[in-house]
Design an enzyme around this catalytic site. Sequence first.
Site, PDB file in Angstrom:
ATOM      1  N   LYS A  99       0.448  -1.430  -0.266  1.00  0.00           N
ATOM      2  CA  LYS A  99       0.073  -0.110   0.147  1.00  0.00           C
ATOM      3  C   LYS A  99       0.955   0.883  -0.103  1.00  0.00           C
ATOM      4  O   LYS A  99       0.799   2.852  -1.338  1.00  0.00           O
ATOM      5  CB  LYS A  99      -0.799  -0.323   1.077  1.00  0.00           C
ATOM      6  CG  LYS A  99      -1.613   0.877   1.328  1.00  0.00           C
ATOM      7  CD  LYS A  99      -3.115   0.793   2.532  1.00  0.00           C
ATOM      8  CE  LYS A  99      -3.104   2.108   3.343  1.00  0.00           C
ATOM      9  NZ  LYS A  99      -4.936   2.060   4.039  1.00  0.00           N
TER      10      LYS A  99
ATOM     11  N   GLU B  22      10.747  -4.734   4.702  1.00  0.00           N
ATOM     12  CA  GLU B  22      10.522  -6.114   3.825  1.00  0.00           C
ATOM     13  C   GLU B  22      10.418  -6.405   2.449  1.00  0.00           C
ATOM     14  O   GLU B  22      10.815  -7.419   1.543  1.00  0.00           O
ATOM     15  CB  GLU B  22       9.183  -7.289   4.793  1.00  0.00           C
ATOM     16  CG  GLU B  22       9.901  -7.313   6.439  1.00  0.00           C
ATOM     17  CD  GLU B  22       9.535  -6.236   7.080  1.00  0.00           C
ATOM     18  OE1 GLU B  22       8.881  -4.214   6.463  1.00  0.00           O
ATOM     19  OE2 GLU B  22       9.484  -6.331   8.295  1.00  0.00           O
TER      20      GLU B  22
ATOM     21  N   GLY C  87      -4.753  -2.175   5.449  1.00  0.00           N
ATOM     22  CA  GLY C  87      -4.321  -2.790   4.934  1.00  0.00           C
ATOM     23  C   GLY C  87      -4.559  -4.555   5.594  1.00  0.00           C
ATOM     24  O   GLY C  87      -4.853  -5.334   4.497  1.00  0.00           O
ATOM     25  N   ARG C  88      -4.710  -3.850   6.686  1.00  0.00           N
ATOM     26  CA  ARG C  88      -5.160  -6.020   7.058  1.00  0.00           C
ATOM     27  C   ARG C  88      -7.367  -6.014   6.374  1.00  0.00           C
ATOM     28  O   ARG C  88      -7.078  -7.314   6.639  1.00  0.00           O
ATOM     29  CB  ARG C  88      -5.412  -5.989   8.154  1.00  0.00           C
ATOM     30  CG  ARG C  88      -6.314  -4.716   8.882  1.00  0.00           C
ATOM     31  CD  ARG C  88      -5.453  -4.624  10.765  1.00  0.00           C
ATOM     32  NE  ARG C  88      -5.245  -3.905  11.341  1.00  0.00           N
ATOM     33  CZ  ARG C  88      -4.905  -2.409  11.225  1.00  0.00           C
ATOM     34  NH1 ARG C  88      -3.732  -2.501  10.844  1.00  0.00           N
ATOM     35  NH2 ARG C  88      -5.690  -1.377  11.978  1.00  0.00           N
TER      36      ARG C  88
ATOM     37  N   GLU D 203      -3.876  -6.589  14.954  1.00  0.00           N
ATOM     38  CA  GLU D 203      -3.171  -4.999  14.944  1.00  0.00           C
ATOM     39  C   GLU D 203      -4.514  -4.132  14.667  1.00  0.00           C
ATOM     40  O   GLU D 203      -4.412  -2.529  14.803  1.00  0.00           O
ATOM     41  CB  GLU D 203      -2.893  -5.198  13.868  1.00  0.00           C
ATOM     42  CG  GLU D 203      -2.445  -3.859  12.790  1.00  0.00           C
ATOM     43  CD  GLU D 203      -1.247  -4.808  12.130  1.00  0.00           C
ATOM     44  OE1 GLU D 203      -0.619  -5.036  11.819  1.00  0.00           O
ATOM     45  OE2 GLU D 203      -1.948  -3.540  10.169  1.00  0.00           O
TER      46      GLU D 203
ATOM     47  N   HIS E  16      -4.788 -32.987  18.900  1.00  0.00           N
ATOM     48  CA  HIS E  16      -3.487 -33.135  19.733  1.00  0.00           C
ATOM     49  C   HIS E  16      -2.315 -32.215  20.010  1.00  0.00           C
ATOM     50  O   HIS E  16      -1.989 -32.891  20.264  1.00  0.00           O
ATOM     51  CB  HIS E  16      -2.968 -34.215  18.627  1.00  0.00           C
ATOM     52  CG  HIS E  16      -4.801 -35.320  18.256  1.00  0.00           C
ATOM     53  ND1 HIS E  16      -4.339 -37.043  19.220  1.00  0.00           N
ATOM     54  CD2 HIS E  16      -5.763 -35.496  17.429  1.00  0.00           C
ATOM     55  CE1 HIS E  16      -5.568 -36.840  18.309  1.00  0.00           C
ATOM     56  NE2 HIS E  16      -6.109 -36.678  17.197  1.00  0.00           N
TER      57      HIS E  16
ATOM     58  N   LYS F 149       8.466  -0.241  12.925  1.00  0.00           N
ATOM     59  CA  LYS F 149       9.802  -0.634  10.794  1.00  0.00           C
ATOM     60  C   LYS F 149      11.008   0.962  10.953  1.00  0.00           C
ATOM     61  O   LYS F 149      11.745   0.684  10.694  1.00  0.00           O
ATOM     62  CB  LYS F 149       8.345   0.556  10.388  1.00  0.00           C
ATOM     63  CG  LYS F 149       7.412  -0.914   9.934  1.00  0.00           C
ATOM     64  CD  LYS F 149       6.102   0.031   9.183  1.00  0.00           C
ATOM     65  CE  LYS F 149       5.146  -0.997   8.424  1.00  0.00           C
ATOM     66  NZ  LYS F 149       4.805   0.089   7.329  1.00  0.00           N
TER      67      LYS F 149
HETATM   68  O1  F6P Z   1       2.134  -3.852   9.732  1.00  0.00           O
HETATM   69  C1  F6P Z   1       1.660  -2.901  10.098  1.00  0.00           C
HETATM   70  C2  F6P Z   1       1.766  -2.821   8.156  1.00  0.00           C
HETATM   71  O2  F6P Z   1       1.337  -1.207   7.929  1.00  0.00           O
HETATM   72  C3  F6P Z   1       0.398  -3.068   7.883  1.00  0.00           C
HETATM   73  O3  F6P Z   1      -0.761  -2.297   8.761  1.00  0.00           O
HETATM   74  C4  F6P Z   1       0.525  -3.768   6.709  1.00  0.00           C
HETATM   75  O4  F6P Z   1      -0.471  -4.468   6.115  1.00  0.00           O
HETATM   76  C5  F6P Z   1       1.481  -4.388   6.283  1.00  0.00           C
HETATM   77  O5  F6P Z   1       2.361  -3.405   7.054  1.00  0.00           O
HETATM   78  C6  F6P Z   1       2.199  -3.828   4.334  1.00  0.00           C
HETATM   79  O6  F6P Z   1       2.418  -2.374   4.653  1.00  0.00           O
HETATM   80  P1  F6P Z   1       2.762  -2.464   2.627  1.00  0.00           P
HETATM   81  O7  F6P Z   1       1.192  -2.499   2.421  1.00  0.00           O
HETATM   82  O8  F6P Z   1       2.145  -0.472   3.258  1.00  0.00           O
HETATM   83  O9  F6P Z   1       3.813  -2.680   2.354  1.00  0.00           O
END
Ligand code: F6P
Length: 544
Positions: free
Chosen positions: A207, A213, A267-268, A353, A384, A512
Amino acid sequence: MALKSNSPIKSEGWKTLEELSKLNFNIQSLFEENPNRFEDFSIRFDDFLIDFSKNLIDENVLNQLLELATHADLKNAIQQYFSGEAINETENRSVLHTALRSTKDNSAKVDGQNVHSDIQKVLDKIKNFSDQINSGNRTSFTGQNFTDVVNIGIGGSDLGPQMVVDALKYYQKDITPHFISNVDGDHVMETIKDLNPETTLFVIVSKSFTTQETLSNANTVRNWFLKCAKKEDVKHNFVAVSTNIEAVEEFGIDKNNIFPMYDWVGGRFSLWSAAGLSIAVSLGSKQFQELLVGAESMDLHFKNSDFRSNIPVILALISIWYNNFLNAESEAVIPYTQYLQKLAPYLQQASMESNGKSVDRSGAKVNYQTGNIVWGEPGTNSQHAFFQLIHQGTKLIPADFIGFKSSLNGNQKHHDILMANYFAQTEALMKGKTKDEVHAELKDSNLNSEQIQKLVPFKVFEGNKPTNSILIDKLTPNSLGKLIAMYEHKIFVQGVIWNIFSYDQWGVELGKQLAKNTLKDITSTKIENEHDSSTTNLIKAYKS
Ligand code: F6P
């Protein structure tokens, strides 16, 4: 208009619930007292049956919980949520994932602008693109049909699409999905090592397009791709999903290959948007559409049903009862299908979150519990693994049991065994096993009475453990859409009642920033940032 800020503990309902929580509810006695308990405490909606009768509640508790919803002005909050009010106040954003799947009510607005036609354009783009890939009309840089799609993203840009393609694997077309999320280079290398760059489509989902990452992983994958392709080939095999168009172009992705996202979709909660592109590619656009249709029907149920027969509202209230009045520390989600093995990790982000907050909507520290700890694994495997603790441990762990009337591959014998376990576990959790029953069971064994006496305490189950049974006809894109939307709205209702903001995530943003500074200290010769002595010495040990 902002959401109201009403502390839940000031409501009449809260005070009464505190009193009621001192009563020792016994689920079996509640069934004896009310022969209609199952009918009174269950909701049927389309292909869903929600049985919440095996809970430590009676009509009075439920009424008081409903009073919390009234106190929080939930009706008005729902209206604000669906219409596009900026209820994500700390980021000044609307929360409109529901608009992405809305065909019946297209009145949602952001800053006075109707969003429907923009949504439709993106949905059309997703459909055209995935249809072209699946029909072979759109090929890779070498003119071959795509065989694999790799989603590169993290958090909401990974967990939702990953859970959905896994859950709906049965409906998968010819393109195999893969997911790279962790910045762990081993995760990247393990995923790409058997892939053919000539037939693999890469979808970078971010987003913000600033997430460390995702950008690190995307760069590594592009460099790997460029070992056998030229720079101008990138446009055939790489597409991106983002709000940050400029950064995507800078990365080298063709303008036509960018699928826009909106800042009014968290995002979520973004799997319904272009972030779900890998779902549409691997399952086909029809299945993606069905997922949205299912979600929309749950939206309409949530928006229009009376709270007493409203699935997300009831599930949220029951969860609040355990979390805030009966001191439950966590809740489990146990799907009786291996296809939903990624549901718990998905719900962990969606719920934790969102509602992992300790400041209320007026900025004051809360003095009551908020977000639940969510965890789980499919049954029967979990039986189990950790069920021992649910049955005989010291903690109260309410659990959602999700089961299906039909299996997908039609092995009825297996399905009957699976579902027998599904029914037996909730019954056993409620009934437990008394001393007398244990005695009777051991009577026919070779043990003498002294030995039996010694063994009895260990074999007694207290029972009275609460569960919700969610029984669905079949796992389809439509029913999965409903199930996800059901949990999304449960999370919303909890946030409204707890008087917190559910749609920001400042806690994650801190992580971050910190990682960026620490990276400098790891990669340069000197440690320039100030750390505590434990961290400094750990970094030194890592570098030595
Ligand atoms: O984990 C924090 C967050 O901002 C989430 O809300 C989001 O889904 C994720 O990082 C990834 O963010 P982006 O889509 O901006 O890479």
